[in-house]
Design a protein around this motif. Sequence first.
Motif, short mmCIF file in Angstrom:
data_model
loop_
_atom_site.label_atom_id
_atom_site.label_comp_id
_atom_site.label_asym_id
_atom_site.label_seq_id
_atom_site.Cartn_x
_atom_site.Cartn_y
_atom_site.Cartn_z
N ASP A 63 0.87 -1.16 0.09
CA ASP A 63 0.05 -0.02 0.30
C ASP A 63 1.02 1.20 0.02
OD1 ASP A 63 -2.46 -1.16 -0.04
OD2 ASP A 63 -2.81 -0.95 2.09
N LEU A 64 0.28 2.27 -0.72
CA LEU A 64 0.92 3.60 -0.32
C LEU A 64 0.29 4.47 0.54
CD1 LEU A 64 1.31 4.02 -4.25
CD2 LEU A 64 2.97 3.38 -2.92
N MET A 65 1.10 5.11 1.21
CA MET A 65 0.79 6.04 2.41
C MET A 65 1.01 7.39 2.05
SD MET A 65 -0.44 4.04 4.79
CE MET A 65 -0.84 5.44 6.04
N LYS A 66 0.03 8.36 2.08
CA LYS A 66 0.15 9.90 1.86
C LYS A 66 0.06 10.49 3.18
CE LYS A 66 -3.14 12.47 -0.06
NZ LYS A 66 -4.26 13.00 -1.08
N TRP A 67 0.98 11.47 3.44
CA TRP A 67 0.66 12.30 4.72
C TRP A 67 1.33 13.60 4.51
CZ3 TRP A 67 4.16 7.86 4.77
CH2 TRP A 67 5.18 8.34 5.11
N THR A 68 1.20 14.53 5.36
CA THR A 68 1.73 15.72 5.47
C THR A 68 2.46 15.87 6.85
OG1 THR A 68 0.09 16.58 3.99
CG2 THR A 68 1.33 18.19 5.51
N ASP A 81 4.73 7.14 0.25
CA ASP A 81 5.65 5.98 0.66
C ASP A 81 5.07 4.50 0.63
OD1 ASP A 81 8.47 7.02 0.39
OD2 ASP A 81 7.50 8.21 2.33
N GLU A 82 5.65 3.67 -0.05
CA GLU A 82 5.20 2.18 0.05
C GLU A 82 5.65 1.29 1.55
OE1 GLU A 82 6.21 -1.89 -2.01
OE2 GLU A 82 7.00 -0.22 -2.75
N ILE A 83 4.58 0.80 1.64
CA ILE A 83 4.47 -0.08 3.08
C ILE A 83 5.23 -1.47 2.77
CG2 ILE A 83 3.57 -1.39 4.83
CD1 ILE A 83 1.14 0.65 4.57
N LYS A 84 6.20 -1.63 3.50
CA LYS A 84 7.24 -2.80 3.07
C LYS A 84 7.70 -3.95 4.19
CE LYS A 84 9.59 -0.62 -0.38
NZ LYS A 84 10.99 -0.34 -1.09
N TRP A 85 7.80 -5.04 4.40
CA TRP A 85 8.21 -5.81 5.32
C TRP A 85 9.82 -5.91 5.37
CZ3 TRP A 85 6.59 -7.65 9.78
CH2 TRP A 85 7.28 -8.53 10.23
N CYS A 92 7.88 2.09 6.51
CA CYS A 92 7.24 3.10 5.51
C CYS A 92 8.22 4.17 5.36
CB CYS A 92 5.85 3.33 5.73
SG CYS A 92 4.94 4.38 4.68
N GLY A 93 8.67 4.56 4.07
CA GLY A 93 9.51 5.84 3.98
C GLY A 93 10.86 5.45 3.66
#
Length: 127
Positions: A63-68, A81-85, A92-93
């Motif tokens: 999944d891709l996370m978007k934030w400020t 940024d992408e969520i990874k294991w 993330c990031g």
Amino acid sequence: MREIEYRFWDIEGKQMWSWEEMKEFLEGEPSQTLFKILSGDHWIPMQFTGLCDSKGNKLFEGDLMKWTSTDTDGSLMKQIDEIKWSKYGWICGKDLQCLADYLCFDPSYENLELFGNIHEVNHETTL
């Protein structure tokens, strides 16, 4: 204990399938269904992280996370940024920040939300 859940990207059909849809489609016991999926090259399994974004959406691997967030100089930074294991857990990031830290412990991250996933959204998108 967190819920173990998967969803699956259909490489040929270019669509996301839930675990329930996969069980019905492959008509098998859960262990046989997972074996069929992992032994082929038609599906990409994506594991649930056990976490949800600020709107309650479940977060999965890929999944891709978007934030400020607010930078040290007070300016706003927007990021996707992408969520990874990793061996340290879900990250993330670019700085490989622990995903749980983003969601639970760092108040400088505002509006942390699901943006899409790596298969359906171009994550090189400019904010």
